[in-house]
Write a protein that holds these residues in place. Structure first.
Motif, PDB file in Angstrom:
ATOM      1  N   GLU A 275       0.304  -0.765  -0.077  1.00  0.00           N
ATOM      2  CA  GLU A 275       0.089   0.215  -0.009  1.00  0.00           C
ATOM      3  C   GLU A 275       0.961   1.394  -0.165  1.00  0.00           C
ATOM      4  O   GLU A 275       1.790   1.375   0.558  1.00  0.00           O
ATOM      5  N   MET A 276       0.827   2.314  -0.947  1.00  0.00           N
ATOM      6  CA  MET A 276       1.740   2.757  -1.283  1.00  0.00           C
ATOM      7  C   MET A 276       1.115   4.303  -1.029  1.00  0.00           C
ATOM      8  O   MET A 276       1.370   5.466  -1.369  1.00  0.00           O
TER       9      MET A 276
ATOM     10  N   LEU B 276       1.412  -3.196  -5.762  1.00  0.00           N
ATOM     11  CA  LEU B 276       1.663  -1.948  -5.913  1.00  0.00           C
ATOM     12  C   LEU B 276       0.071  -1.702  -5.574  1.00  0.00           C
ATOM     13  O   LEU B 276      -1.008  -1.391  -7.072  1.00  0.00           O
ATOM     14  N   ALA B 277      -0.242  -0.175  -4.637  1.00  0.00           N
ATOM     15  CA  ALA B 277      -1.714  -0.337  -4.863  1.00  0.00           C
ATOM     16  C   ALA B 277      -2.042   1.204  -4.356  1.00  0.00           C
ATOM     17  O   ALA B 277      -0.871   1.835  -2.778  1.00  0.00           O
ATOM     18  N   ASN B 278      -2.738   2.469  -5.002  1.00  0.00           N
ATOM     19  CA  ASN B 278      -2.676   3.225  -5.173  1.00  0.00           C
ATOM     20  C   ASN B 278      -1.146   4.347  -4.574  1.00  0.00           C
ATOM     21  O   ASN B 278      -0.967   4.982  -3.582  1.00  0.00           O
ATOM     22  N   PRO B 279      -0.027   3.939  -5.308  1.00  0.00           N
ATOM     23  CA  PRO B 279       1.273   5.497  -6.024  1.00  0.00           C
ATOM     24  C   PRO B 279       0.655   6.760  -6.066  1.00  0.00           C
ATOM     25  O   PRO B 279      -0.276   6.709  -6.912  1.00  0.00           O
ATOM     26  N   GLY B 280       0.743   7.125  -5.241  1.00  0.00           N
ATOM     27  CA  GLY B 280       0.757   8.743  -6.277  1.00  0.00           C
ATOM     28  C   GLY B 280       1.676   9.459  -7.344  1.00  0.00           C
ATOM     29  O   GLY B 280       2.803   8.297  -7.789  1.00  0.00           O
TER      30      GLY B 280
ATOM     31  N   ILE C 208      -0.540  -3.234 -10.496  1.00  0.00           N
ATOM     32  CA  ILE C 208      -0.900  -1.954 -10.463  1.00  0.00           C
ATOM     33  C   ILE C 208      -2.058  -1.577 -10.010  1.00  0.00           C
ATOM     34  O   ILE C 208      -3.177  -1.100 -10.906  1.00  0.00           O
ATOM     35  N   TYR C 209      -2.697  -0.912  -8.893  1.00  0.00           N
ATOM     36  CA  TYR C 209      -4.269  -1.053  -9.007  1.00  0.00           C
ATOM     37  C   TYR C 209      -4.946   0.338  -7.803  1.00  0.00           C
ATOM     38  O   TYR C 209      -3.490   0.977  -7.123  1.00  0.00           O
TER      39      TYR C 209
ATOM     40  N   VAL D  55      -6.342  -0.779  -2.041  1.00  0.00           N
ATOM     41  CA  VAL D  55      -5.959  -2.611  -1.553  1.00  0.00           C
ATOM     42  C   VAL D  55      -6.829  -3.223  -2.373  1.00  0.00           C
ATOM     43  O   VAL D  55      -7.405  -3.858  -2.393  1.00  0.00           O
ATOM     44  N   ALA D  56      -8.553  -2.576  -2.218  1.00  0.00           N
ATOM     45  CA  ALA D  56      -9.782  -3.523  -1.877  1.00  0.00           C
ATOM     46  C   ALA D  56      -9.711  -4.497  -3.488  1.00  0.00           C
ATOM     47  O   ALA D  56      -9.829  -5.182  -3.872  1.00  0.00           O
ATOM     48  N   HIS D  57      -9.263  -3.297  -4.300  1.00  0.00           N
ATOM     49  CA  HIS D  57      -8.973  -3.764  -6.258  1.00  0.00           C
ATOM     50  C   HIS D  57      -8.183  -4.930  -5.844  1.00  0.00           C
ATOM     51  O   HIS D  57      -8.024  -5.859  -6.680  1.00  0.00           O
TER      52      HIS D  57
END
Length: 684
Positions: free
Chosen positions: A609-610, A640-644, A665-666, A669-671
């Motif tokens: 989680e990013m 990876l989840a939600n990188p900015g 790359i999502y 986290v839920a995705h």
């Protein structure tokens, strides 16, 4: 019309509104005649079906359009140094208006002075007279802390407040010498030049240090580098101020007890040894009596002011009243003939020019610069804290950079007019605030009273006993010992408490400069520790939702079979990238061992989680690449989840997204869990 709301409880919540006409039947929904069973029927819809419908639409993580390098650089510089957009008022203005705004920016008095009226003057007059009665005896005492003659303390409350009133933006701050800076300046200069053997050179170095203190402050303000003083943490300042207060109070035992031979060292052991070593032959009981009586009176006056805010003027005028009464007592009884030390001569007249006394060459130039830079930073820290405090209480904006320029300008001018380092005084500013000051005119009123004192009243201070000055300083510095803040620091952050106590004990057992050095070192150590060892967290699913939270904070959160979710709570830089990689692998090893003992499926996916990762550099990307390779050897897929925007742009530029696959790359986290879970089931 009947309205139903459906929503998914995700990191980013999507809400869908359905509107159904009356008497219209839908599959699984009641008609208008079945109102009592609407909520029950709606709740019976399978949550898993809704989840699957939501995740059918897979959004990719957006990559921001590539920015022009020059624009990106200028934007970064602007946000770093010009976050408040100081030139916004100048936009689309004619040249004459820009010139006027420019003058107002340098001299705020030109702006607020136009709306000045008699009602504001009444408040400023009362507060100005009140703080003048407090500052005159304090200035005489503080000058002794700086090892200077008494008149130099008064000089420093005449010129600097006038300069600040024209250039400063705070309505409440009261300008003049303060105890901590006076002690710091006196200690540092005394290490270079003996004030008794070489008083002229000592005084010249004091003026030179004041000049460079002002230059340091102006430079920080002009180049908008005020954020540098924030590196000295609040906890370190609390400890430093408390230690300095005790050191100052101990130094006053010389005047309070009437001791003639006293140590030049400031540490508590040397001072106590000097005090008790001269008990049988150096103490003067008449001096002790004067000091004790008036110290009790000053403390009682403070207690009255604290219990009844309307009587704030009682502790404000108590020091001046003490000086008048004690001076009259000594004059009448000729107690000076019994060994009571008195001030003797205070030079009459206004500030003489000291421009020709400044060192602009030789060894003393470098000494003056070093001492001035340190004293200027401490003075700036104190004034900034005071200004922000009272600005918040009155709900107005304080321009920190303008404040630095104003404080620097007043010290530069002060150094040329026989003043030493002046700054905002907390005790006087508090009295100024409670007296109802409206603008910086209160500083002008105070300055005018000091002007009259220098011209006409200084000879009357000849018989003022040193014991009363010691009592005034002791009663003033007691407020600097903020034990409540120290207790709160202990409750909130133990490392901050270490910084606080380190600075405190460094001052009282070492010296002011040692305490200051410890405060700075511990503050930087904390920054380095937080940067090099950022927090990581293991995330679990909160039952009945698609929310994933820290399992340490939420014990009810559960692991997802075959999936490990880790959150990184920091930017990933060269200083911490290797640690983050190793910490994630440790999480993996630990979780594999736990799940193996519980006979649960092995971990096949590791989701990072990013969201908190604000930035990443080359070393950080290399660390992710190494992490990916290590996971591949373990047959674990990295996701990876939600990188900015900054992070995903750099990951694309380095082709890291190609390495792990863009489908890994999502958005959330839920995705990621929704996508990986079917694969875990298939492999199982």
């Amino acid at each position: 019309m009947i309205t139903y709301w459906f929503y998914e409880d995700l990191n980013c919540i999507n809400t869908t509104l359905f509107t159904v006409p009356p008497n219209t039947s839908m599959a699984g929904l009641p008609t208008n005649g079945d109102a009592d069973t609407k909520e029950i029927d709606m709740a019976s819809v399978s949550s898993s079906k809704r989840h699957n419908q939501y995740f059918d639409v897979h959004h990719k993580v957006g990559v921001p359009s590539k920015q022009n390098l020059f624009k990106e650089f200028t934007h970064t510089v602007k946000e770093t140094f010009f976050a408040d957009d100081p030139l916004r008022d100048f936009k689309d203005q004619p040249s004459s208006r820009k010139f006027k705004l420019g003058l107002q920016a340098v001299f705020p008095i030109l702006e607020w002075g136009r709306g000045y009226n008699l009602n504001k003057f009444k408040g400023d007059l009362i507060s100005g007279l009140t703080i003048a009665s407090l500052c005159i005896p304090q200035d005489i005492g503080y000058s002794k802390l700086a090892n200077l003659d008494p008149q130099y303390g008064l000089y420093s409350s005449f010129i600097p407040p006038l300069i600040y009133a024209c250039m400063g933006s705070s309505r409440d701050i009261a300008i003049g010498p303060v105890a901590v800076v006076s002690l710091l300046l006196g200690t540092l200069i005394q290490n270079e030049i003996d004030p008794i053997k070489n008083p002229v050179e000592y005084r010249r170095l004091a003026f030179t240090a004041t000049f460079f203190a002002g230059i340091t402050q102006m430079t920080l303000g002009f180049f908008r580098l005020g954020f540098l003083i924030d590196f000295l943490s609040h906890a370190a300042i609390v400890g430093f101020m408390g230690g300095a207060a005790i050191t100052i109070a101990l130094q006053q035992l010389k005047g309070f007890l009437g001791i003639k031979k006293f140590t030049k060292k400031s540490d508590i052991i040397s001072v106590l040894h000097s005090v008790f070593g001269s008990m049988h032959h150096g103490w003067n009981w008449q001096t002790i009596l004067i000091g004790a009586v008036f110290l009790a009176f000053l403390l009682f006056a403070k207690l009255i002011g604290k219990r009844n805010k309307k009587l704030f003027w009682v502790p404000a005028i108590a020091p001046l009243l003490s000086v008048i009464l004690s001076t009259f007592f000594v004059f009448v009884t000729h107690a000076e003939k019994e060994g009571v030390a008195i001030v003797n001569h205070i030079e009459k007249g206004l500030n003489p020019s000291s421009l020709h006394q400044l060192y602009f060459s030789g060894d003393n130039l470098l000494r003056g610069f070093k001492i001035g830079a340190v004293a200027g930073m401490i003075a700036l820290t104190e004034a900034t804290a005071i200004g922000r405090t009272f600005a918040a209480m009155k709900d107005y904006q304080l321009d920190g950079n303008k404040e630095m320029v104003a404080l620097g300008a007043m010290n530069v001018v002060g150094s040329m007019t026989s003043c030493y380092v002046a700054t905002g005084s907390f005790s006087r500013s508090a009295v100024n605030y409670m007296a109802g000051c409206q603008t910086a005119v209160s500083n002008i009123i105070m300055s005018f009273i000091v002007f009259l004192t220098l011209l006409f009243i200084t000879p009357l201070f000849k018989y003022t006993p040193n014991a009363i000055l010691a009592s005034i300083i002791i009663s003033a510095v007691i407020n600097l010992i903020d034990y409540e803040a120290a207790i709160l620091i202990w409750k909130i952050d133990k490392f901050d408490f270490v910084a606080c106590m380190g600075a405190f004990f460094g001052v009282i057992f070492g010296s002011v400069e040692i305490g200051l050095l410890i405060a700075v070192v511990i503050s930087f150590a904390k920054i380095l520790l937080q940067v090099t060892r950022p927090r990581t967290a293991l995330l679990g699913n909160l039952p009945g939702s698609t929310i994933y939270r820290n399992m340490q904070q939420y014990p009810e959160a559960t692991n997802i079979p075959g999936i490990l979710i880790v959150r990184v709570d920091s930017a990933i830089y060269f200083s911490n990238s290797n640690y983050i990689k190793e910490r994630i692998l440790r999480w993996l090893v630990d979780e594999e061992e736990k799940r193996k003992k519980l006979y649960r499926p092995r971990i096949q996916f590791l989701i990072v989680e990013m969201s908190p990762v604000t930035d990443i550099d080359t070393s950080g990307i290399h660390a992710l690449e190494e992490l990916y390779k290590s996971l591949q050897k373990r047959s674990v897929q990295l996701a990876l989840a939600n990188p900015g925007p900054v992070v995903i742009e750099k990951l694309h530029a380095s082709h890291f997204t190609t390495l792990i696959g863009e489908h890994n790359i999502y958005l959330t986290v839920a995705h990621a869990v929704s996508s990986c879970s079917p694969k875990v089931v298939e492999e199982a």
